[in-house]
Motif scaffolding. Structure first.
Motif, mmCIF file in Angstrom:
data_model
loop_
_atom_site.group_PDB
_atom_site.id
_atom_site.type_symbol
_atom_site.label_atom_id
_atom_site.label_comp_id
_atom_site.label_asym_id
_atom_site.label_seq_id
_atom_site.Cartn_x
_atom_site.Cartn_y
_atom_site.Cartn_z
ATOM 1 N N TYR A 112 0.832 -1.213 0.000
ATOM 2 C CA TYR A 112 0.000 0.000 0.000
ATOM 3 C C TYR A 112 0.862 1.256 0.000
ATOM 4 C CZ TYR A 112 -2.617 3.862 2.035
ATOM 5 O OH TYR A 112 -3.146 5.106 2.285
ATOM 6 N N VAL A 113 1.864 1.296 0.876
ATOM 7 C CA VAL A 113 2.732 2.483 0.953
ATOM 8 C C VAL A 113 3.523 2.639 -0.337
ATOM 9 C CG1 VAL A 113 4.640 3.560 2.193
ATOM 10 C CG2 VAL A 113 2.865 2.351 3.469
ATOM 11 N N ALA A 114 4.027 1.527 -0.886
ATOM 12 C CA ALA A 114 4.842 1.588 -2.105
ATOM 13 C C ALA A 114 4.044 2.103 -3.296
ATOM 14 C CB ALA A 114 5.405 0.206 -2.420
ATOM 15 N N ILE A 115 2.750 1.791 -3.357
ATOM 16 C CA ILE A 115 1.926 2.184 -4.506
ATOM 17 C C ILE A 115 1.226 3.521 -4.276
ATOM 18 C CG2 ILE A 115 -0.147 1.546 -5.825
ATOM 19 C CD1 ILE A 115 0.721 -1.386 -5.478
ATOM 20 N N CYS A 116 0.695 3.715 -3.074
ATOM 21 C CA CYS A 116 -0.088 4.932 -2.806
ATOM 22 C C CYS A 116 0.762 6.102 -2.323
ATOM 23 C CB CYS A 116 -1.183 4.637 -1.779
ATOM 24 S SG CYS A 116 -2.352 3.372 -2.314
ATOM 25 N N HIS A 117 1.905 5.826 -1.689
ATOM 26 C CA HIS A 117 2.790 6.895 -1.201
ATOM 27 C C HIS A 117 4.236 6.531 -1.532
ATOM 28 C CE1 HIS A 117 -0.635 8.536 1.006
ATOM 29 N NE2 HIS A 117 -0.867 7.316 1.452
ATOM 30 N N PRO A 118 4.566 6.413 -2.808
ATOM 31 C CA PRO A 118 5.902 5.916 -3.185
ATOM 32 C C PRO A 118 7.047 6.794 -2.697
ATOM 33 C CG PRO A 118 4.723 6.813 -5.084
ATOM 34 C CD PRO A 118 3.735 6.729 -3.976
ATOM 35 N N LEU A 119 6.844 8.110 -2.628
ATOM 36 C CA LEU A 119 7.924 8.999 -2.217
ATOM 37 C C LEU A 119 8.244 8.859 -0.725
ATOM 38 C CD1 LEU A 119 6.989 12.230 -4.228
ATOM 39 C CD2 LEU A 119 8.617 10.427 -4.833
ATOM 40 N N ARG A 120 7.270 8.363 0.052
ATOM 41 C CA ARG A 120 7.476 8.233 1.493
ATOM 42 C C ARG A 120 7.819 6.803 1.897
ATOM 43 N NH1 ARG A 120 2.212 10.405 4.222
ATOM 44 N NH2 ARG A 120 3.465 10.003 6.083
ATOM 45 N N HIS A 121 7.863 5.896 0.925
ATOM 46 C CA HIS A 121 8.054 4.479 1.245
ATOM 47 C C HIS A 121 9.370 4.223 1.970
ATOM 48 C CE1 HIS A 121 9.194 0.232 0.290
ATOM 49 N NE2 HIS A 121 7.947 0.022 0.650
ATOM 50 N N ALA A 122 10.463 4.759 1.450
ATOM 51 C CA ALA A 122 11.775 4.520 2.058
ATOM 52 C C ALA A 122 11.870 5.116 3.459
ATOM 53 C CB ALA A 122 12.873 5.094 1.167
ATOM 54 N N ALA A 123 11.167 6.233 3.680
ATOM 55 C CA ALA A 123 11.224 6.882 4.991
ATOM 56 C C ALA A 123 10.353 6.153 6.022
ATOM 57 C CB ALA A 123 10.775 8.341 4.866
ATOM 58 N N ILE A 124 9.236 5.585 5.574
ATOM 59 C CA ILE A 124 8.307 4.915 6.501
ATOM 60 C C ILE A 124 8.798 3.512 6.835
ATOM 61 C CG2 ILE A 124 5.962 4.009 6.759
ATOM 62 C CD1 ILE A 124 4.989 6.345 5.043
ATOM 63 N N LEU A 125 9.091 2.709 5.815
ATOM 64 C CA LEU A 125 9.491 1.317 6.026
ATOM 65 C C LEU A 125 11.012 1.185 5.922
ATOM 66 C CD1 LEU A 125 6.590 -0.466 4.178
ATOM 67 C CD2 LEU A 125 7.177 -0.781 6.568
ATOM 68 N N THR A 126 11.673 1.627 6.957
ATOM 69 C CA THR A 126 13.126 1.482 7.036
ATOM 70 C C THR A 126 13.466 0.071 7.537
ATOM 71 O OG1 THR A 126 13.142 2.291 9.311
ATOM 72 C CG2 THR A 126 13.371 3.933 7.559
ATOM 73 N N ASN A 127 14.744 -0.281 7.492
ATOM 74 C CA ASN A 127 15.153 -1.583 8.010
ATOM 75 C C ASN A 127 14.856 -1.718 9.500
ATOM 76 O OD1 ASN A 127 16.044 -2.239 5.469
ATOM 77 N ND2 ASN A 127 18.198 -1.861 5.900
ATOM 78 N N ALA A 128 15.034 -0.612 10.237
ATOM 79 C CA ALA A 128 14.743 -0.639 11.676
ATOM 80 C C ALA A 128 13.255 -0.867 11.922
ATOM 81 C CB ALA A 128 15.195 0.674 12.325
ATOM 82 N N ALA A 129 12.417 -0.186 11.123
ATOM 83 C CA ALA A 129 10.970 -0.366 11.271
ATOM 84 C C ALA A 129 10.564 -1.793 10.929
ATOM 85 C CB ALA A 129 10.238 0.621 10.370
ATOM 86 N N THR A 130 11.199 -2.366 9.915
ATOM 87 C CA THR A 130 10.906 -3.751 9.536
ATOM 88 C C THR A 130 11.258 -4.712 10.664
ATOM 89 O OG1 THR A 130 11.397 -3.195 7.226
ATOM 90 C CG2 THR A 130 11.347 -5.522 7.805
ATOM 91 N N ALA A 131 12.401 -4.508 11.302
ATOM 92 C CA ALA A 131 12.802 -5.367 12.421
ATOM 93 C C ALA A 131 11.823 -5.230 13.583
ATOM 94 C CB ALA A 131 14.221 -5.004 12.872
ATOM 95 N N LYS A 132 11.374 -4.002 13.865
ATOM 96 C CA LYS A 132 10.410 -3.790 14.953
ATOM 97 C C LYS A 132 9.079 -4.480 14.647
ATOM 98 C CE LYS A 132 12.363 0.631 16.471
ATOM 99 N NZ LYS A 132 12.164 2.104 16.530
ATOM 100 N N ILE A 133 8.663 -4.453 13.388
ATOM 101 C CA ILE A 133 7.420 -5.133 12.996
ATOM 102 C C ILE A 133 7.559 -6.634 13.211
ATOM 103 C CG2 ILE A 133 5.952 -5.721 11.022
ATOM 104 C CD1 ILE A 133 6.518 -2.880 9.956
#
Length: 298
Positions: A112-133
């Motif tokens: 959803y983030v990659a398609i609907c908010h592509p410019l913010r994707h890298a900032a929202i889903l960082t490696n740290a955020a992925t590990a926390k998820i």
């Protein structure tokens, strides 16, 4: 407890174990290959593929927690499973399924983030955020499903101890208790609805929003190109939820069905996602294809 056997086919169980063992080997090989390829390929060091690695690890753990025990039953007629071992296996099956459901939801949010908010994707889903998820998914599964074996622990089992599957599930074990199981029934249903049920609803909501964003694109070719990035995830979601729903329906409403149906549905639930997930992403991801082919040629 006594693991379920197929009436009239006890002598053929060793032969029936061959396709089960083959599927298990395929699941282990495929998921280990995914973990190895993502680790070796720098271009795959992205949230979507880290989530894929989580799925591979979960599928490996789930298959290993069940299939070797089933094979020992089929090949060596080891039908008995201790009460503690059964509760542990039950806890692992339900907890790992809950973790997988949460990871599938996280992958839907990633799409959803990659398609609907592509410019913010890298900032929202960082490696740290992925590990926390990933850690949150693990904690969620453990906290929601740890009470299941604890609720069964004090119950007496004074009647039949024959399960309807070749492994231990909460509903199956609970039905053998000769005491009031209302707290266990209520909590089990609540946990399923708050984890798998809620995740399924949120995944559907994510794809509704994705479809709206895709349909706003002018060209059909562009729409297809964007939505094709979701095909692999949709297939993986179906491979997880369809056997889960099928097993729940058979277990709750199929008491008059042949034992073979229960056993087959249980094995499908355990092995289908583990076998299909690496195949689906292997077919849909060119980097995974290239790296696997290079490993094979070496």
């Amino acid at each position: 407890f006594i693991l379920a056997s197929i009436p009239g086919l006890e002598a053929a169980q060793s032969w029936m174990a061959i396709p089960l063992c083959s599927a298990y080997i395929l699941a282990v090989t495929g998921n280990c290959a995914v973990l190895l390829v993502v680790r070796m390929e720098p271009s795959l060091h992205a949230p979507m593929y880290f989530f894929l690695c989580m799925l591979a690890a979960i599928d490996l753990a789930l298959a290993t927690a069940t299939v070797p025990r089933i094979l020992s039953f089929y090949w060596f007629n080891s039908r008995e499973i201790g009460f503690g071992a059964c509760l542990l296996q039950m806890f692992l099956i339900h907890t790992l399924s809950a973790i997988e459901s949460t990871v599938l939801l996280a992958m839907a949010v990633d799409r959803y983030v990659a398609i609907c908010h592509p410019l913010r994707h890298a900032a929202i889903l960082t490696n740290a955020a992925t590990a926390k998820i990933g850690l949150l998914a693990m904690a969620r599964g453990v906290l929601f499903f740890l009470p299941l074996p604890l609720l069964l622990l004090p119950l007496p089992f004074c009647g039949s101890r024959v399960l309807s599957h070749s492994f231990c599930l909460h509903q199956d074990v609970m039905n053998l208790a000769c005491a009031n199981t209302t707290p266990s029934v209520v909590y089990g249903l609540t946990a399923i609805l708050l984890v798998m049920g809620l995740d399924a609803v949120l995944i559907c909501l994510s794809y509704i929003l994705i479809l709206k964003a895709v349909l706003r694109l002018a060209a059909w070719r562009e729409r297809l190109k964007v939505f094709s990035t979701c095909i692999a995830h949709i297939c993986v979601v179906l491979a997880f939820y369809v056997p889960l729903i099928g097993l729940s329906v058979v277990h709750r409403f199929g008491k008059d069905l042949a034992p073979l149906v229960h056993i087959i549905m249980g094995n499908i639930y355990i092995l289908v996602p583990a076998v299909l997930n690496p195949i689906i992403y292997g077919v849909r991801t060119k980097q995974i294809q290239r790296r696997i082919l290079s490993l094979i040629h070496v």
